[in-house]
Design an enzyme around this catalytic site. Structure first.
Site, PDB file in Angstrom:
ATOM      1  N   ASN A 144       0.990  -1.353  -0.484  1.00  0.00           N
ATOM      2  CA  ASN A 144       0.455   0.014   0.328  1.00  0.00           C
ATOM      3  C   ASN A 144       0.797   1.315  -0.173  1.00  0.00           C
ATOM      4  OD1 ASN A 144      -2.053  -1.602   0.187  1.00  0.00           O
ATOM      5  ND2 ASN A 144      -1.983  -1.973   2.636  1.00  0.00           N
ATOM      6  N   ARG A 145       1.643   1.269  -0.737  1.00  0.00           N
ATOM      7  CA  ARG A 145       2.395   2.134  -0.441  1.00  0.00           C
ATOM      8  C   ARG A 145       3.119   2.833   0.237  1.00  0.00           C
ATOM      9  NH1 ARG A 145       3.683   0.366  -5.503  1.00  0.00           N
ATOM     10  NH2 ARG A 145       2.217   1.517  -7.339  1.00  0.00           N
TER      11      ARG A 145
END
Lengths: 215, 215
Positions: free
Chosen positions: A193-194
């Protein structure tokens, strides 16, 4: 939306292979660099020692891939043509940065510092290790100058190969190394999710200060 | 010579997969870019749209990997946090460059130009396409600020996830896109003995001028 933009927006990888925690990382970023470089070599990533070197000219950045050829202390070494565009930039502004990206390991290393020329003995020693045809190439190329045609370059190489037959090929005076003397090194490990892990080191009063950054 | 330097000097690939000639290349570098990007996607290279973005602050270059998300005309688009270090750099100096390196294809593309912010509608539209957890991540991260611990970030994400449950997640006002408006594009194809093919395009009076460079 154009076709290429559609293609680009479909590309999405979630990084989930590894983590980087304060407990794993070395207190010395050079040692940590060596660990990650060795991992990259062992994992047989594509061109593990390829790095993007960025320089600045007239306030504008410029970047290209070069190959790392040595690490000593906090010096990162590569070789090039001293008449190239990048050498012209370095002549006026020693600040530079290096970027390694190994997508196979979801890892990136960012290094900032100042460049200095290697001494002639070190450039000579490295030049000797290059394949003969690359040594001839160094004599044939007027790096980054405009070239009329591929044929012009190939004819130069053929002529030089003939002329130098049997002779030892010396390093051209305009070919040699640089070392980037690092003052900032950041290790980036892709996460889901970055929410990537980023741990950076800054050199202050000759000591490396370590800290974590928001992704 | 240290162990790592020995390892680095042993790495040597000779590039021999392809050539780049004036006859093959498009007169328009944007079309040529699309061709090479499509080749990279089709060849399943690792992260084809990963590019190194370099900016300048106080005369020093700084670079990091970002993902290309669109091409329109001569504009190359990506998204990021407007409070990040790179955004701070761009605020003071719009000059930037992009570097794509696809070792699997022995190809590199270098792009130089000026950055401008995308309009809010375009950033909104792209933000909507991101996975929900990445949208939450954008709200949780104070990009490039110092972070005390991984746990602090993860707790923030858990709290936000709870708070936003069931609700549509809007784009944070500090998150959005940039486009690099290109004025220089260079295509590099690795060749044997370091005698690479380099063909560059420069924008002059709104026309692309093409020329070959010495390797």
């Amino acid at each position: 939306m154009t076709n290429i933009t559609e293609q680009l927006q479909k590309l999405r990888l979630d990084y989930s292979k590894m983590k980087l925690s304060e407990a794993d990382i070395d207190a010395n970023p050079i040692k940590q660099f060596e660990t990650w470089m060795t991992d990259a070599v062992n994992a047989q990533v594509n061109e593990p020692n390829a790095m993007v070197l960025s320089t600045v000219a007239h306030g504008k950045p410029s970047s290209r891939v070069v190959l790392l050829r040595g690490v000593a202390d906090k010096h990162f070494k590569f070789f090039t043509n001293y008449h190239s565009k990048k050498a012209e930039h370095i002549e006026h502004n020693k600040n530079a940065c290096l970027n390694f990206f190994w997508p196979e390991l979801e890892r990136q290393i960012r290094i900032e510092g100042e460049l200095e020329k290697l001494n002639e003995a070190e450039s000579d020693a490295y030049f000797k290790t290059r394949p003969r045809d690359s040594q001839i190439g160094a004599w044939a190329s007027v790096q980054s100058a405009e070239l009329k045609s591929r044929e012009e370059l190939e004819e130069k190489v053929i002529a030089l190969t003939k002329k130098l037959e049997g002779a030892e090929i010396k390093r051209p005076p305009y070919w040699g190394g640089y070392a980037l003397n690092a003052n900032y090194i950041e290790f980036w490990q892709g996460r889901s999710n970055r929410l990537h892990d980023r741990i950076a080191y800054e050199l202050k009063n000759n000591e490396w200060k370590k800290f974590r950054l928001y992704p």
